[in-house]
Design a protein around this motif. Structure first.
Motif, PDB file in Angstrom:
ATOM      1  N   ALA A 150       0.886  -1.214   0.105  1.00 23.83           N
ATOM      2  CA  ALA A 150      -0.068   0.022   0.015  1.00 23.83           C
ATOM      3  C   ALA A 150       0.906   1.180   0.062  1.00 23.83           C
ATOM      4  O   ALA A 150       1.883   1.390   0.621  1.00 23.83           O
ATOM      5  CB  ALA A 150      -1.014   0.059   1.174  1.00 23.83           C
ATOM      6  N   GLY A 151       0.566   2.046  -0.784  1.00 24.04           N
ATOM      7  CA  GLY A 151       1.481   3.563  -0.991  1.00 24.04           C
ATOM      8  C   GLY A 151       2.419   3.268  -2.199  1.00 24.04           C
ATOM      9  O   GLY A 151       2.934   4.394  -2.549  1.00 24.04           O
ATOM     10  N   ASP A 152       2.712   2.286  -2.878  1.00 29.60           N
ATOM     11  CA  ASP A 152       3.407   2.214  -3.941  1.00 29.60           C
ATOM     12  C   ASP A 152       2.387   2.280  -5.115  1.00 29.60           C
ATOM     13  O   ASP A 152       1.087   2.678  -5.109  1.00 29.60           O
ATOM     14  CB  ASP A 152       3.817   0.475  -4.272  1.00 29.60           C
ATOM     15  N   THR A 314       4.132  -3.636 -13.190  1.00 38.14           N
ATOM     16  CA  THR A 314       5.559  -3.299 -12.405  1.00 38.14           C
ATOM     17  C   THR A 314       5.266  -2.753 -11.326  1.00 38.14           C
ATOM     18  O   THR A 314       4.360  -1.628 -11.567  1.00 38.14           O
ATOM     19  CB  THR A 314       6.342  -2.582 -13.413  1.00 38.14           C
ATOM     20  N   VAL A 315       5.643  -2.773 -10.305  1.00 33.77           N
ATOM     21  CA  VAL A 315       5.670  -2.166  -9.167  1.00 33.77           C
ATOM     22  C   VAL A 315       6.774  -0.957  -8.930  1.00 33.77           C
ATOM     23  O   VAL A 315       7.804  -1.228  -9.119  1.00 33.77           O
ATOM     24  CB  VAL A 315       5.548  -3.010  -7.738  1.00 33.77           C
ATOM     25  N   LEU A 316       6.255   0.210  -8.809  1.00 36.76           N
ATOM     26  CA  LEU A 316       7.028   1.401  -8.421  1.00 36.76           C
ATOM     27  C   LEU A 316       6.982   1.880  -7.107  1.00 36.76           C
ATOM     28  O   LEU A 316       6.003   2.106  -6.630  1.00 36.76           O
ATOM     29  CB  LEU A 316       6.519   2.506  -9.508  1.00 36.76           C
ATOM     30  N   LYS A 317       8.410   1.936  -6.424  1.00 34.39           N
ATOM     31  CA  LYS A 317       8.397   2.531  -5.092  1.00 34.39           C
ATOM     32  C   LYS A 317       8.433   3.800  -5.155  1.00 34.39           C
ATOM     33  O   LYS A 317       8.957   4.289  -6.191  1.00 34.39           O
ATOM     34  CB  LYS A 317       9.404   1.541  -4.545  1.00 34.39           C
ATOM     35  N   ALA A 318       8.252   4.528  -3.796  1.00 35.14           N
ATOM     36  CA  ALA A 318       8.506   5.966  -3.652  1.00 35.14           C
ATOM     37  C   ALA A 318       9.859   6.225  -4.270  1.00 35.14           C
ATOM     38  O   ALA A 318      10.980   5.423  -3.937  1.00 35.14           O
ATOM     39  CB  ALA A 318       8.209   6.146  -2.118  1.00 35.14           C
ATOM     40  N   PRO A 324       5.277   9.263 -12.264  1.00 32.77           N
ATOM     41  CA  PRO A 324       4.925  10.562 -12.893  1.00 32.77           C
ATOM     42  C   PRO A 324       4.904  11.803 -11.856  1.00 32.77           C
ATOM     43  O   PRO A 324       4.813  12.891 -12.157  1.00 32.77           O
ATOM     44  CB  PRO A 324       3.459  10.306 -13.672  1.00 32.77           C
ATOM     45  N   MET A 325       4.973  11.490 -10.502  1.00 37.38           N
ATOM     46  CA  MET A 325       4.746  12.610  -9.581  1.00 37.38           C
ATOM     47  C   MET A 325       5.033  11.571  -8.305  1.00 37.38           C
ATOM     48  O   MET A 325       5.148  10.532  -8.249  1.00 37.38           O
ATOM     49  CB  MET A 325       3.332  13.132  -9.457  1.00 37.38           C
ATOM     50  N   LYS A 326       5.194  12.497  -7.250  1.00 37.20           N
ATOM     51  CA  LYS A 326       5.694  11.858  -6.114  1.00 37.20           C
ATOM     52  C   LYS A 326       4.682  11.024  -5.225  1.00 37.20           C
ATOM     53  O   LYS A 326       3.328  11.081  -5.500  1.00 37.20           O
ATOM     54  CB  LYS A 326       5.942  12.989  -4.929  1.00 37.20           C
ATOM     55  N   ALA A 327       4.980   9.930  -4.943  1.00 35.14           N
ATOM     56  CA  ALA A 327       4.313   8.826  -4.046  1.00 35.14           C
ATOM     57  C   ALA A 327       4.279   9.056  -2.800  1.00 35.14           C
ATOM     58  O   ALA A 327       5.136   9.889  -2.205  1.00 35.14           O
ATOM     59  CB  ALA A 327       4.752   7.312  -4.478  1.00 35.14           C
TER      60      ALA A 327
END
Length: 413
Positions: A150-152, A314-318, A324-327
């Motif tokens: 959660a948050g990714d 694909t999972v992108l972490k902070a 495209p913008m801050k997580a």
């Protein structure tokens, strides 16, 4: 040569668009259409490094609702995996169409072997579905992406979107669409309307075959005067997303920060959707396959038809530069080779517009380094804001930011 046979004119409150497709045995040239029946009846890994496959079966779908925080995955894959879904359109299997796709499509000249087997099985099953309270969509999945928290952000790349059948349906139902109470133009539902008596709903369905013309595919819409209109196909999924962080049963109709029923017609092959992950595992699903849709989707539906869809998940972490913008991100965000697409969502169309504008400014500021005042000025002068749909309870507005405007690299003078 265009392969078309005559249609039988449909009875009841149904508009017939064009001739039914004549299916030939598969041959080598691209002009022939092959029905894409299921590859199997269970989720599986495909051979020769082709990724994974998820069919639409009674065990892998839910009807009218989205996965929630308690949903169990039908398949688990590593981040970066390629997954193919055989999605099923709800049109032809809903209660106001008789819940019998073979019988429903037969009125347009479609033979039983030309109807998808998975659609037949779902319609004949005991899957729970309330035609009044639930959404209409057949939701396939969810697929767990290992390592997602959660948050990714889940990056969803559209690799392939292939029509499974060469025909589709555009629906206009009473009490729905952009002009409820005005369309359909008839007296409305009658007492006793149910799956056994679908004609009593008095809903209007426009059947459209797909035809290849000059090497391109079109939906053929025929009006009451017999005039044909050709609609170029742009297949995409009206619905795809991640599980909703709730223990309740999320209706499949409204979109949200989990994506869901966004109905953004730019999400064709080559596009990417970024979705804020709500629960561990992300739990990706696909539904509501479309052959083509206009912005607004005013009748209620697009030209609906089943798709075989391949995605890279694909999972992108902070902190990942691909974000495209801050997580954590508030809303989904889309991208095509030509555009960046911030997305605004709200039950109030005015607020959805504000939401899209805020997301536009945030993207221009955080990703492209433009100060907020200049971002607002640029958005006013150069960004087209589109109403994606007004028929799904939560309205959608998306901004279209041209990548070519920034091709010079933002050089300072």
């Amino acid at each position: 040569m265009e392969k078309v046979v005559g249609l039988r004119i449909a009875r009841r409150a149904v508009l017939v668009c064009a001739a039914a497709w004549m299916f030939a045995a598969p041959v080598s040239h691209a002009g022939d259409f092959k029905i894409l029946q299921p590859l199997g009846d269970k989720p599986m890994r495909l051979k020769q490094g082709a990724g994974y496959y998820v069919p639409s079966t009674v065990e892998t779908v839910r009807w009218g609702s989205l996965p929630n925080a308690e949903a169990k995955p039908v398949l688990a894959v590593p981040s970066g995996s390629v997954v193919t879904f055989d999605s099923v359109s709800h049109e032809g299997i809903l209660e106001d169409q008789g819940k019998d796709p073979v019988k429903y499509f037969s009125q347009f000249g479609i033979q039983p072997e030309q109807v998808l087997k998975d659609a037949q099985a779902i319609a004949a099953s005991s899957l729970d579905h309330d035609f009044v309270k639930d959404g209409p969509h057949i939701v396939t999945g969810p697929v767990e992406i290992q390592g997602a928290k959660a948050g990714d952000v889940l990056k969803v790349e559209m690799i392939a979107l292939k029509p499974r059948v060469p025909y589709g349906v555009i629906s206009n139902r009473h009490g729905k669409g952009a002009l409820p109470g005005e369309f359909p133009e008839n007296k409305g539902p009658e007492a006793g309307a149910d799956a056994a008596h679908p004609e009593l709903y008095r809903n209007v369905f426009t059947f459209c075959p797909i035809k290849e013309i000059g090497g391109k595919w079109y939906g053929i819409l025929k009006d009451k005067n017999g005039r044909e209109t050709r609609i170029p196909l742009r297949p995409f999924h009206g619905t795809m997303g991640v599980a909703v962080n709730t223990k309740e049963k999320p209706n499949s109709i409204p979109p949200g920060e989990y994506a869901g029923n966004l109905d953004i017609n730019d999400l064709t092959v080559g596009a990417t959707l970024y979705i804020p992950v709500q629960v561990d595992g992300a739990m990706f699903y696909a539904a509501d396959p479309h052959f083509v849709q206009g912005d607004g989707e005013v009748a209620l539906t697009a030209l609906e038809g089943s798709l075989r869809s391949t995605f890279r998940l694909t999972v992108l972490k902070a902190g990942d530069p691909a974000l495209p913008m801050k997580a954590p991100m508030k809303n989904p965000f889309a991208e095509t080779p030509q555009y960046w697409i911030p997305i605004g969502l709200n039950a109030d169309l005015n607020e959805a517009m504000k939401d899209a504008t805020r997301q536009t400014i945030q993207f221009l500021n955080e990703k492209l380094g433009m100060d907020r005042a200049s971002a607002m000025a640029y958005a006013s002068a150069a960004v087209d804001f589109q109403v994606t749909q007004v028929v799904d309870r939560v309205k959608g507005v998306n901004g279209m930011i041209r990548k070519s405007d920034f091709a010079a690299g933002g050089k300072k003078k």
